[in-house]
Design a protein around this motif. Structure first.
Motif, mmCIF file in Angstrom:
data_model
loop_
_atom_site.group_PDB
_atom_site.id
_atom_site.type_symbol
_atom_site.label_atom_id
_atom_site.label_comp_id
_atom_site.label_asym_id
_atom_site.label_seq_id
_atom_site.Cartn_x
_atom_site.Cartn_y
_atom_site.Cartn_z
ATOM 1 N N UNK A 74 0.960 4.095 13.823
ATOM 2 C CA UNK A 74 0.113 2.938 13.544
ATOM 3 C C UNK A 74 0.730 2.090 12.438
ATOM 4 N N UNK A 75 0.672 0.774 12.620
ATOM 5 C CA UNK A 75 1.222 -0.169 11.648
ATOM 6 C C UNK A 75 0.183 -1.233 11.319
ATOM 7 N N UNK A 76 0.071 -1.538 10.053
ATOM 8 C CA UNK A 76 -0.792 -2.628 9.605
ATOM 9 C C UNK A 76 0.047 -3.899 9.591
ATOM 10 N N UNK A 77 -0.462 -4.963 10.250
ATOM 11 C CA UNK A 77 0.292 -6.207 10.384
ATOM 12 C C UNK A 77 -0.542 -7.391 9.907
ATOM 13 N N UNK A 78 0.106 -8.327 9.223
ATOM 14 C CA UNK A 78 -0.548 -9.558 8.807
ATOM 15 C C UNK A 78 0.513 -10.630 8.640
ATOM 16 N N UNK A 79 0.093 -11.859 8.438
ATOM 17 C CA UNK A 79 1.029 -12.971 8.336
ATOM 18 C C UNK A 79 0.864 -13.695 7.006
ATOM 19 N N UNK A 80 1.996 -14.034 6.377
ATOM 20 C CA UNK A 80 2.012 -14.797 5.129
ATOM 21 C C UNK A 80 3.032 -15.918 5.267
ATOM 22 N N UNK A 89 1.344 3.049 8.483
ATOM 23 C CA UNK A 89 0.235 3.770 7.855
ATOM 24 C C UNK A 89 0.141 5.233 8.291
ATOM 25 N N UNK A 90 0.883 5.625 9.324
ATOM 26 C CA UNK A 90 0.872 7.027 9.719
ATOM 27 C C UNK A 90 0.728 7.238 11.211
ATOM 28 N N UNK A 91 0.783 8.499 11.622
ATOM 29 C CA UNK A 91 0.583 8.860 13.027
ATOM 30 C C UNK A 91 -0.894 9.050 13.298
ATOM 31 N N UNK A 92 -1.295 8.777 14.530
ATOM 32 C CA UNK A 92 -2.688 8.964 14.962
ATOM 33 C C UNK A 92 -2.693 9.877 16.179
#
Length: 259
Positions: A74-80, A89-92
């Motif tokens: 899992x990856x947290x994604x956002x735009x700047x 953020x880790x495995x699920x």
């Protein structure tokens, strides 16, 4: 940019995870994608990343399957400034995509990658959560309602929308199956006190919000009792629930009555 967090032990050691554990549904539109992320995060306001200098960005979770290791990451994604940022953020290891999105959002909070966006100066709302709820509050055709209705329609079910099951009772159900005598209510987590996502306000106007939630829950109880007494079945769906799973439960009730 990618940063590594401590992995949780995965369950997919000897086989490849099924598509339903990580892939999004085909044909899903933008509104449905937003609603999916909101449900998993516990609200739109809980998807906030502080990007510095008083600015905030709305994040989402991306799930990726790594075939060689048979793991879902899992990856947290956002735009700047037009550039996409990303943090691992880790495995699920959940059996469905919705479970894994929830795991990932929880992990992102545990890693302190997210923040509660502050309420703008001068706002009457006591929290960002309260302000988001007030801004999004609609009497009908909310995103969770629309997604549920589409899921019911795909199953061949037909229904009335925003109708009174009992004309003499001033209670409007979100979806009504007249012949089967089934009334469906889609309850907002904040307004109706969801045990999973409701968080009591702790700042200004907290008493007001507590009383409002208690009044709504009391009204829900009297509505259920009145409809049950008149021979109706009441189904209550939380806004955070998966619409397909909720539609499946409703369909079983309808079909069991030969409707």
């Amino acid at each position: 940019m990618t940063e590594t967090a401590t992995d949780q032990p995965g369950r997919w050691k000897d086989r490849t995870p099924p598509d339903r554990a990580w892939k999004s549904k085909s044909g899903i539109n933008a509104a449905a994608r937003v609603a999916e992320q909101d449900r998993a995060a516990g609200g739109h306001h809980r998807r906030t990343v502080d990007v510095g200098e008083g600015r905030f960005a709305r994040a989402s979770i991306a799930l990726r399957l790594y075939q060689r290791t048979r793991r879902i990451r899992a990856y947290l994604r956002w735009s700047v400034g037009g550039r996409t940022r990303e943090r691992y953020v880790g495995e699920v290891d959940g059996s469905t995509r919705s479970e894994n999105l929830k795991q990932a959002w929880s992990a992102a909070w545990a890693l302190e990658l997210l923040t509660e966006e502050p309420v703008p100066a001068g706002s009457w709302a006591s929290s960002r959560e309260a302000r988001a709820v007030m801004s999004a509050n609609r009497s009908r055709d909310t995103v969770p309602e629309l997604l549920l209705r589409k899921a019911l329609h795909r199953r061949g079910l037909r229904y009335r929308v925003a109708a009174r099951p009992l004309p003499e009772l001033r209670r409007t159900a979100d979806v009504v199956f007249t012949k089967a005598r089934v009334a469906v209510f889609v309850d907002g987590c904040f307004w109706h006190g969801c045990p999973e996502h409701y968080r009591p306000a702790t700042k200004e106007h907290s008493d007001f919000w507590r009383r409002k939630m208690e009044e709504n829950r009391s009204r829900d109880t009297t509505t259920n009792q009145a409809l049950h007494k008149a021979g109706w079945t009441v189904v209550r769906i939380w806004e955070h629930e998966d619409p397909d799973e909720a539609a499946g439960r409703i369909a079983e009730i309808i079909w069991s009555r030969g409707r």
